[in-house]
Design an enzyme around this catalytic site. Structure first.
Site, PDB file in Angstrom:
ATOM      1  CG  HIS A 249      -2.093   1.011   1.133  1.00  0.00           C
ATOM      2  ND1 HIS A 249      -1.781   2.366   1.443  1.00  0.00           N
ATOM      3  CD2 HIS A 249      -3.207   0.937   0.774  1.00  0.00           C
ATOM      4  CE1 HIS A 249      -3.056   2.750   1.095  1.00  0.00           C
ATOM      5  NE2 HIS A 249      -3.864   2.184   1.016  1.00  0.00           N
TER       6      HIS A 249
ATOM      7  CD  GLU B 104      -4.880   1.435  -2.911  1.00  0.00           C
ATOM      8  OE1 GLU B 104      -6.152   1.518  -2.449  1.00  0.00           O
ATOM      9  OE2 GLU B 104      -3.967   1.296  -2.260  1.00  0.00           O
TER      10      GLU B 104
END
Length: 255
Positions: A95, A167
């Protein structure tokens, strides 16, 4: 045909009361859903509580991070074996918040990927470019590099049963979101990039979109052929908003 997956990343949010209440509300909101897999990743200390609250439902348990070591003198870390033992299946790695705040490299993330696969867990590999990289036209270059850290060291076969979450860093928690067409273009690039090594594996990889996914933009995103679900941040903390996203994925992929 790929089965969509919508996963909630709760990040550093929660309390015992909130976990019990949110999972109970999710059970109610998602009771009739069968065409989309659902997972939640609460903070580690609430994994067992969330597991018990979700027992008997179709909600899968996930986690937000993992260490590369299985045991030993590694203070503050959690191993893949521990996550497996407690019942977590979908484990987020790479992430942008981990890459940025904890200086995690592509190489370290690839090691985490390998450890999860060895334990039979499902990596949710997050990739994506910063705003500066996007403006410089480097989106594909960055995504390819982040995938290649795994692909070139472990081979294409390890991507079987894996989830990739695209993302764009500039869209995470900012309220900005890539347009459905922009997101689709990158998702197609990701699939095509893996297909150069193994077309069959590439076709079955679930590629989620993440980055300010909400009840308002989910349906249009999911109409795109290479968007197989979402990794949801803020909206996953509200059962009704999260349920709208899940149901949008179910409806789009049934069509």
């Amino acid at each position: 045909m790929r089965h969509p997956l919508v996963m909630g990343n709760w990040k550093l949010n929660g309390s015992r009361h909130m976990v019990n209440e949110l999972v109970a509300n999710l059970r109610t909101e998602l009771a009739g859903v069968s065409g989309c897999a659902v997972a939640i990743a609460p903070p580690e200390m609430y994994l067992d509580l969330a597991k018990r609250a979700a027992e008997g439902s179709h909600i899968h348990l996930g986690a937000q991070n993992v260490d590369v070591n299985l045991s030993g003198a590694f203070t503050g870390e959690t191993s893949a074996e521990m996550l497996k033992d407690i019942g977590a299946q979908y484990i987020i790695i790479g992430h942008s918040e981990r890459r940025t705040y904890h200086k995690e490299s592509d190489e370290l993330i690839a090691k985490k990927f390998a450890v999860l696969k060895e334990q039979g867990l499902t990596p949710v590999l997050c990739i994506g470019e910063t705003e500066a990289e996007n403006e410089a036209g480097k989106t594909e270059e960055v995504c390819a590099r982040q995938i290649d850290a795994v692909l070139k060291t472990q081979g294409a076969a390890v991507f079987e049963g894996v989830v990739i979450a695209y993302e764009p860093v500039w869209a995470i928690g900012t309220g900005k979101s890539a347009t459905p067409a922009q997101a689709q273009a990158v998702h197609k690039f990701i699939r095509d990039h893996i297909a150069k090594a193994d077309a069959k594996i590439a076709e079955q990889v679930i590629i989620q979109y993440g980055g300010s996914v909400n009840a308002g933009n989910a349906a249009e995103l999911f109409t795109q052929p290479d968007i197989d679900g979402a990794l949801v941040g803020g909206a996953s903390l509200k059962a009704d908003a999260f349920a709208v996203i899940v149901k949008a994925a179910e409806a789009a992929k049934k069509a």
